[in-house]
Design an enzyme around this catalytic site. Structure first.
Site, short mmCIF file in Angstrom:
data_model
loop_
_atom_site.label_atom_id
_atom_site.label_comp_id
_atom_site.label_asym_id
_atom_site.label_seq_id
_atom_site.Cartn_x
_atom_site.Cartn_y
_atom_site.Cartn_z
N HIS A 21 30.57 -33.33 -2.68
CA HIS A 21 31.07 -32.10 -2.59
C HIS A 21 29.77 -30.89 -3.02
O HIS A 21 29.15 -31.39 -3.90
CB HIS A 21 32.42 -32.00 -3.07
CG HIS A 21 33.03 -30.52 -2.90
ND1 HIS A 21 33.43 -30.29 -1.77
CD2 HIS A 21 33.40 -29.29 -3.57
CE1 HIS A 21 33.98 -29.09 -1.38
NE2 HIS A 21 33.70 -28.56 -2.73
N CYS B 34 32.27 -28.46 3.51
CA CYS B 34 31.62 -27.86 2.49
C CYS B 34 30.07 -27.69 2.78
O CYS B 34 29.52 -26.70 2.46
CB CYS B 34 31.80 -28.85 1.30
SG CYS B 34 31.23 -30.56 0.84
N HIS C 151 33.24 -22.48 -1.94
CA HIS C 151 33.26 -23.60 -1.37
C HIS C 151 34.16 -23.96 -0.34
O HIS C 151 35.15 -23.20 -0.24
CB HIS C 151 33.19 -25.18 -2.47
CG HIS C 151 34.57 -25.19 -3.25
ND1 HIS C 151 35.41 -26.13 -2.87
CD2 HIS C 151 35.14 -24.12 -4.12
CE1 HIS C 151 36.25 -25.93 -3.87
NE2 HIS C 151 36.22 -24.84 -4.48
#
Length: 169
Positions: free
Chosen positions: A126, A75, A138
């Site tokens: 994240h 990510c 993402h």
């Protein structure tokens, strides 16, 4: 003949389930936001188009921790590369470092290009890029590079912060 006790027990379960469903809809800030109600500015639309152009090349690339290529990407690498290409801004490589750059902004004030951060477990963070209309790009650990909705119950539940990146970085 139907047993009256069974009806009462099942009725109570149905009432309890209904209450839980109603209350769970109120539990997370992102799902209750007015974020999607405002139209994008011309600048935001241009930024969105630039990030979507980047996304078209990377869509579906599998997730790989530490990866930074079409063979696999994580990510924070996706965010770093997207910013390099779409915004000509050089970001740090890791989520931990990215979570400290720019300025924290209120969820309801998020603009296209802002970084969205999530606490997905006790130690795991994240990051994704906000695209407007409650969508973000993402690298998902299960589905690779994709666009998700921030008001999805999973993402709403683990939402942490929004950060606005300074273009001078």
């Amino acid at each position: 003949m139907i047993n009256r006790d069974i009806l009462i027990r099942n009725g109570c379960r149905a009432c309890l389930l209904s209450i839980i469903i109603v209350l769970s809809g109120c539990s997370s800030h992102p799902s209750n936001s007015n974020l999607a109600k405002r139209p994008l500015t011309a600048l935001e639309q241009d930024q969105r188009d630039a990030f979507l152009g980047f996304y078209q090349k990377w869509q579906g690339v599998p997730y790989r921790l530490g990866g930074m290529s079409f063979n696999g990407i994580d990510c924070s690498a996706l965010v770093k590369l997207a910013y390099q290409e779409a915004a000509t801004v050089n970001l740090p490589r890791t989520t931990a470092l990215q979570a400290n750059i720019g300025t924290e902004v209120d969820y309801d004030a998020a603009n296209v290009g802002d970084l969205l951060f999530f606490k997905t477990s006790l130690r795991t963070r994240h990051v994704g890029i906000y695209l407007g209309n409650k969508q973000f790009m993402h690298a998902s650990t299960s589905k690779g590079v994709m666009i998700s909705r921030i008001d999805n119950p999973y993402w709403a539940d683990v939402f942490w912060q929004v950060r606005r990146v300074d273009a001078r970085l």
